[in-house]
Design an enzyme around this catalytic site. Sequence first.
Site, mmCIF file in Angstrom:
data_model
loop_
_atom_site.group_PDB
_atom_site.id
_atom_site.type_symbol
_atom_site.label_atom_id
_atom_site.label_comp_id
_atom_site.label_asym_id
_atom_site.label_seq_id
_atom_site.Cartn_x
_atom_site.Cartn_y
_atom_site.Cartn_z
ATOM 1 N N GLU A 93 -109.205 96.647 26.894
ATOM 2 C CA GLU A 93 -110.307 96.332 27.793
ATOM 3 C C GLU A 93 -111.310 95.530 26.981
ATOM 4 O O GLU A 93 -111.898 96.060 26.036
ATOM 5 C CB GLU A 93 -111.001 97.574 28.357
ATOM 6 N N LEU A 94 -111.508 94.271 27.335
ATOM 7 C CA LEU A 94 -112.516 93.456 26.667
ATOM 8 C C LEU A 94 -113.832 93.606 27.408
ATOM 9 O O LEU A 94 -113.965 93.167 28.549
ATOM 10 C CB LEU A 94 -112.102 91.981 26.636
ATOM 11 N N ARG A 95 -114.805 94.238 26.745
ATOM 12 C CA ARG A 95 -116.144 94.359 27.306
ATOM 13 C C ARG A 95 -116.890 93.065 27.021
ATOM 14 O O ARG A 95 -117.516 92.893 25.980
ATOM 15 C CB ARG A 95 -116.855 95.573 26.726
ATOM 16 N N LYS A 108 -111.809 103.349 40.265
ATOM 17 C CA LYS A 108 -112.216 104.037 39.036
ATOM 18 C C LYS A 108 -113.585 104.678 39.233
ATOM 19 O O LYS A 108 -114.505 104.045 39.753
ATOM 20 C CB LYS A 108 -112.289 103.053 37.868
ATOM 21 N N HIS A 160 -119.989 104.257 38.677
ATOM 22 C CA HIS A 160 -120.443 105.128 37.598
ATOM 23 C C HIS A 160 -121.685 105.907 38.024
ATOM 24 O O HIS A 160 -122.502 105.419 38.798
ATOM 25 C CB HIS A 160 -120.791 104.307 36.346
ATOM 26 N N GLN A 220 -116.193 109.431 24.589
ATOM 27 C CA GLN A 220 -114.861 108.866 24.367
ATOM 28 C C GLN A 220 -114.227 109.426 23.095
ATOM 29 O O GLN A 220 -114.877 109.567 22.067
ATOM 30 C CB GLN A 220 -114.933 107.339 24.256
ATOM 31 N N THR A 232 -117.659 102.879 23.821
ATOM 32 C CA THR A 232 -118.401 102.128 24.831
ATOM 33 C C THR A 232 -118.940 103.018 25.944
ATOM 34 O O THR A 232 -119.592 102.531 26.863
ATOM 35 C CB THR A 232 -117.512 101.027 25.450
#
Length: 229
Positions: A29-31, A146, A120, A212, A208
């Site tokens: 996952e590229l933030r 998600k 979120h 985590q 991130t």
Amino acid sequence: MDFESFTLLAATDDLGVEPAARVDADGLELRMDFADEPLAQLDAYDGDLPILVTNRPTWEGGEAADTAGRLDALETALEHDAVTAVDLELAALEGAGDHDAGRVADAARDRGASVVVSTHNFESTPDREAIVSRLERACAHGDVGKMASTAQSPDDVLAMLGATRELTAEGEQVATMCMGAAGRHSRAVAPVYGSRIGYAPVDPADATAPGQYDLATLRTLVGQLQSDA
């Protein structure tokens, strides 16, 4: 990435971690909102792992300004062959902000990329019924719905896991997790209940989101739990 089975993503702002991530990750996952020159990174990328791109706005816990440029960057990123999925916020698709997130979803589908629609809550976790409702809305807009919320108690985690199992049984693809200390274990347990995506940094110092696990630890935990299920 089609997310038909559990997919573990190495969450990063630096595609240079790909060789190290390759050992345990199914993708990256590229933030983009955290990254230096994310489009230049994509231009230079020659790794093996597929990429999901995220460019999270400030109003959803990220660092990207809510401008048309945020969505333009995602659309440009989708032109790269390695980018096989994009994350878009449910609120953006339902009209938050002044820009059309739907065009990015359309661009992704035109290129055969998956759309992860995310929501979120950094303060709390709603009840199971509200989680199901939110995720159903997300699934209606994308390939995967998600939801990440902040757990204050074990009951919050149970609500998230119950919603995950319910929607999975109905044939929906969802990715769920609870943030914070009380919800940390959900990142390892949720895949047993049907969650399709996990996120973890290669180095725990590069997390991130709150709670985590590092990549190698999460791969081990999920593998052990799934083998026992």
